[in-house]
Design a protein around this motif. Structure first.
Motif, PDB file in Angstrom:
ATOM      1  N   UNK A  68     -31.371  -8.221  65.994  1.00  0.00           N
ATOM      2  CA  UNK A  68     -30.835  -9.002  64.879  1.00  0.00           C
ATOM      3  C   UNK A  68     -29.330  -9.132  64.935  1.00  0.00           C
ATOM      4  N   UNK A  69     -28.649  -8.096  65.410  1.00  0.00           N
ATOM      5  CA  UNK A  69     -27.186  -8.149  65.527  1.00  0.00           C
ATOM      6  C   UNK A  69     -26.739  -8.749  66.853  1.00  0.00           C
ATOM      7  N   UNK A  70     -27.473  -8.436  67.930  1.00  0.00           N
ATOM      8  CA  UNK A  70     -27.063  -8.843  69.272  1.00  0.00           C
ATOM      9  C   UNK A  70     -27.076 -10.365  69.444  1.00  0.00           C
ATOM     10  N   UNK A  71     -28.146 -11.019  69.058  1.00  0.00           N
ATOM     11  CA  UNK A  71     -28.280 -12.450  69.332  1.00  0.00           C
ATOM     12  C   UNK A  71     -27.179 -13.290  68.686  1.00  0.00           C
ATOM     13  N   UNK A  72     -26.952 -13.184  67.349  1.00  0.00           N
ATOM     14  CA  UNK A  72     -25.874 -14.000  66.773  1.00  0.00           C
ATOM     15  C   UNK A  72     -24.496 -13.586  67.256  1.00  0.00           C
ATOM     16  N   UNK A  73     -24.307 -12.299  67.529  1.00  0.00           N
ATOM     17  CA  UNK A  73     -22.997 -11.845  68.004  1.00  0.00           C
ATOM     18  C   UNK A  73     -22.672 -12.457  69.358  1.00  0.00           C
ATOM     19  N   UNK A  74     -23.631 -12.436  70.282  1.00  0.00           N
ATOM     20  CA  UNK A  74     -23.410 -13.023  71.602  1.00  0.00           C
ATOM     21  C   UNK A  74     -23.213 -14.532  71.493  1.00  0.00           C
ATOM     22  N   UNK A  75     -24.073 -15.186  70.709  1.00  0.00           N
ATOM     23  CA  UNK A  75     -24.019 -16.644  70.602  1.00  0.00           C
ATOM     24  C   UNK A  75     -22.676 -17.118  70.057  1.00  0.00           C
ATOM     25  N   UNK A  76     -22.253 -16.571  68.923  1.00  0.00           N
ATOM     26  CA  UNK A  76     -21.079 -17.120  68.255  1.00  0.00           C
ATOM     27  C   UNK A  76     -19.762 -16.543  68.797  1.00  0.00           C
ATOM     28  N   UNK A  77     -19.799 -15.363  69.400  1.00  0.00           N
ATOM     29  CA  UNK A  77     -18.610 -14.901  70.112  1.00  0.00           C
ATOM     30  C   UNK A  77     -18.403 -15.774  71.347  1.00  0.00           C
ATOM     31  N   UNK A  78     -19.511 -16.143  71.985  1.00  0.00           N
ATOM     32  CA  UNK A  78     -19.425 -17.065  73.114  1.00  0.00           C
ATOM     33  C   UNK A  78     -18.877 -18.418  72.719  1.00  0.00           C
ATOM     34  N   UNK A  79     -19.279 -18.912  71.548  1.00  0.00           N
ATOM     35  CA  UNK A  79     -18.757 -20.196  71.049  1.00  0.00           C
ATOM     36  C   UNK A  79     -17.252 -20.100  70.834  1.00  0.00           C
ATOM     37  N   UNK A  80     -16.778 -18.953  70.355  1.00  0.00           N
ATOM     38  CA  UNK A  80     -15.337 -18.766  70.189  1.00  0.00           C
ATOM     39  C   UNK A  80     -14.601 -18.853  71.514  1.00  0.00           C
ATOM     40  N   UNK A  81     -15.198 -18.281  72.575  1.00  0.00           N
ATOM     41  CA  UNK A  81     -14.586 -18.378  73.901  1.00  0.00           C
ATOM     42  C   UNK A  81     -14.555 -19.825  74.377  1.00  0.00           C
ATOM     43  N   UNK A  82     -15.629 -20.571  74.135  1.00  0.00           N
ATOM     44  CA  UNK A  82     -15.672 -21.988  74.520  1.00  0.00           C
ATOM     45  C   UNK A  82     -14.611 -22.782  73.769  1.00  0.00           C
ATOM     46  N   UNK A  83     -14.419 -22.471  72.486  1.00  0.00           N
ATOM     47  CA  UNK A  83     -13.434 -23.195  71.681  1.00  0.00           C
ATOM     48  C   UNK A  83     -12.032 -23.030  72.249  1.00  0.00           C
ATOM     49  N   UNK A  84     -11.748 -21.823  72.768  1.00  0.00           N
ATOM     50  CA  UNK A  84     -10.396 -21.542  73.259  1.00  0.00           C
ATOM     51  C   UNK A  84     -10.066 -22.282  74.550  1.00  0.00           C
ATOM     52  N   UNK A  85     -11.046 -22.938  75.170  1.00  0.00           N
ATOM     53  CA  UNK A  85     -10.753 -23.679  76.407  1.00  0.00           C
ATOM     54  C   UNK A  85      -9.948 -24.947  76.144  1.00  0.00           C
ATOM     55  N   UNK A  86      -9.994 -25.476  74.905  1.00  0.00           N
ATOM     56  CA  UNK A  86      -9.210 -26.676  74.586  1.00  0.00           C
ATOM     57  C   UNK A  86      -8.451 -26.577  73.269  1.00  0.00           C
ATOM     58  N   UNK A  87      -8.917 -25.750  72.351  1.00  0.00           N
ATOM     59  CA  UNK A  87      -8.286 -25.669  71.027  1.00  0.00           C
ATOM     60  C   UNK A  87      -7.243 -24.566  70.993  1.00  0.00           C
ATOM     61  N   UNK A  88      -6.260 -24.709  70.115  1.00  0.00           N
ATOM     62  CA  UNK A  88      -5.243 -23.683  69.920  1.00  0.00           C
ATOM     63  C   UNK A  88      -5.797 -22.626  68.975  1.00  0.00           C
ATOM     64  N   UNK A  89      -6.469 -21.637  69.537  1.00  0.00           N
ATOM     65  CA  UNK A  89      -7.129 -20.629  68.719  1.00  0.00           C
ATOM     66  C   UNK A  89      -6.198 -19.497  68.300  1.00  0.00           C
ATOM     67  N   UNK A  90      -4.883 -19.691  68.489  1.00  0.00           N
ATOM     68  CA  UNK A  90      -3.943 -18.739  67.899  1.00  0.00           C
ATOM     69  C   UNK A  90      -3.979 -18.849  66.376  1.00  0.00           C
ATOM     70  N   UNK A  91      -4.412 -20.015  65.870  1.00  0.00           N
ATOM     71  CA  UNK A  91      -4.692 -20.212  64.443  1.00  0.00           C
ATOM     72  C   UNK A  91      -6.124 -20.723  64.352  1.00  0.00           C
TER      73      UNK A  91
END
Length: 482
Positions: free
Chosen positions: A266-289
């Motif tokens: 229950x914790x592993x699946x959403x954590x992996x999925x949405x932490x991964x999405x955060x990494x994908x976002x940082x490839x083009x977005x300014x995730x300092x904010x």
């Protein structure tokens, strides 16, 4: 688990049997849950752990890994590896049905009645207050932005009202307790997942799949960054030592593999999925904010939905923390009912949040303190897992609740030396191996500044406790009812 029978006892006589349901105040605190009052199936734990981990903070952590200089593939590998430690959260959960009481009481088997009070005061209460304040602060800042977007004035009074409203919603859930949490989180896990999947869709549309950092990391520098990223990700599952509290209402004969598996999954699946999405976002977005970056790619009508989801996720996350912190306060020996104990930790954390956001920005100091949290949480988990292994998950709730001098878990003057030695050895190993913004241990320095505290604390505490505690723990362990 959302509905269970309660037999009230007045003057020693069984009274009329009532049914506790979601929306009714939980009657139990750290006391033993009789077998006749235990219901539900392990699979219900999936939603209980999914709702807090469909999280905005996961996006932030994932982005941080890319900002540290890792490639997308390296960041995703670290995310999966770090989240595998949710398996330990699952292992701890199996002691809940076995003992029929909370993790903060079960740990008396490891540290003794009095020794346990000192350990859980630090690992289960003070740290909980800091986490509550940090999570409420993050959600409140997002809510402030939404209020300004809707035309509300920039007012400290309004900001204070928002903070208190978020805290109040959290404490209401915590006060109503277990049945309400189980029922509510089954709905929240679905609703939050839908919102964050939509956000993920917009992130995928802005992902640079060929992303490479401006300067590639190699050799020792890459090793240090990978280990540091692992520690950041893995510190989250290690902060959840309260999984027995949510599993203790399950029947004693619930299969341990099912309890551990549904908790961890229950914790592993959403954590992996949405932490991964955060990494994908940082490839083009300014995730300092990160808040501004994510909102910048969302349609204007969806931004309020996203912010509300962030707040609801914080409520779900902090409700579990406040719930267990209240139980921990009872375990420390404070003679208060569960509801008052929850309100005390809630009021303290609310005051910390108000002070942090409205009076003086101490969040930097608190964040620095939390860099060292793993130094004590990892050894605590290591000792707990080792004890479950040593005694084969045989715990007697009524024995554990006996605090009298000479009781089975009184040990030597109220302290189990093996448990305290294991915890302190793990904490010392963590200090020697930690790498933070203000302190680098000598072992860490020898390895180029790699933060090895998490692994060192887990392994050393488990080995020391396993070596010194096996004989004595077997001597006081018996089958319940024997």
């Amino acid at each position: 688990m959302a509905t269970r029978d309660l037999t009230a006892t007045v003057g020693g006589d069984a009274a009329v049997t009532a049914v506790e349901q979601a929306g009714q105040l939980e009657a139990h605190g750290i006391d033993h849950i009789p077998e006749g009052e235990r219901h539900g199936r392990p699979r219900e734990l999936f939603a209980v752990w999914a709702a807090p981990n469909v999280s905005y903070l996961s996006l932030v952590v994932g982005a941080a890994l890319v900002l540290m200089g890792l490639t997308l593939g390296q960041a995703l590998a670290v995310i999966v590896a770090g989240n595998l430690l949710w398996a330990l959260t699952g292992v701890l959960a199996v002691s809940g049905p076995a003992a029929g009481t909370t993790g903060s009481v079960v740990s008396r088997a490891m540290y003794g009645v009095l020794g346990n009070r000192a350990v859980i005061a630090l690992t289960g209460w003070l740290i909980s207050a800091a986490y509550l304040a940090l999570n409420w602060s993050a959600a409140s800042v997002a809510a402030f932005g939404l209020a300004r977007r809707l035309g509300a004035p920039d007012s400290p009074v309004l900001d204070g009202v928002i903070i208190c409203a978020i805290a109040a919603a959290t404490l209401v859930v915590s006060v109503y307790g277990h049945a309400t949490i189980v029922r509510l989180y089954s709905v929240l896990s679905v609703a939050l997942t839908v919102v964050f999947v939509v956000v993920s869709g917009y992130v995928l549309g802005h992902t640079d799949w060929s992303y490479q950092p401006a300067e590639s990391l190699h050799g020792a520098q890459l090793w240090v960054t990978l280990v540091g990223g692992f520690a950041i990700v893995a510190s989250t599952p290690l902060s959840y030592s309260n999984s027995p509290d949510l599993a203790r209402y399950l029947p004693r004969d619930s299969k341990p593999m099912a309890v551990a598996g549904w908790t961890a999954l229950g914790a592993f699946l959403p954590s992996v999925l949405f932490t991964g999405v955060g990494a994908l976002a940082a490839t083009t977005l300014d995730m300092s904010d990160p808040e501004a970056a994510i909102e910048g790619i969302l349609p204007s009508w969806f931004i309020p939905v996203f912010v509300i989801a962030v707040v609801l996720n914080t409520v779900a996350n902090n409700s579990l923390t406040a719930y267990s912190a209240g139980l921990t306060l009872q375990s420390i020996g404070v003679r208060l009912g569960r509801i008052r104990a929850v309100l005390i930790i809630g009021i303290l954390a609310t005051a910390m949040t108000l002070y942090a956001l409205l009076v003086f920005d101490f969040l930097t100091s608190v964040n620095t303190m939390l860099e060292l949290v793993v130094v004590v949480t990892a050894p605590a988990v290591g000792v707990y897992v080792a004890d479950i292994w040593i005694c084969r998950n045989r715990y007697d709730g009524p024995q554990l609740l006996d605090e009298r001098r000479g009781s089975p878990f009184w040990y030597d003057a109220g302290v189990h030396r093996a448990g305290v030695a294991g915890f302190l050895a793990g904490a010392l190993a963590g200090v020697l191996c930690v790498s933070t913004s203000f302190w680098t241990g000598p072992v860490s320095s020898a390895f180029g500044g790699a933060n090895l505290s998490l692994v060192a604390g887990l392994v050393v505490s488990a080995v020391v406790y396993g070596a010194s505690g096996r004989t004595r723990r077997r001597a006081v362990t018996r089958e319940p009812g024997a």
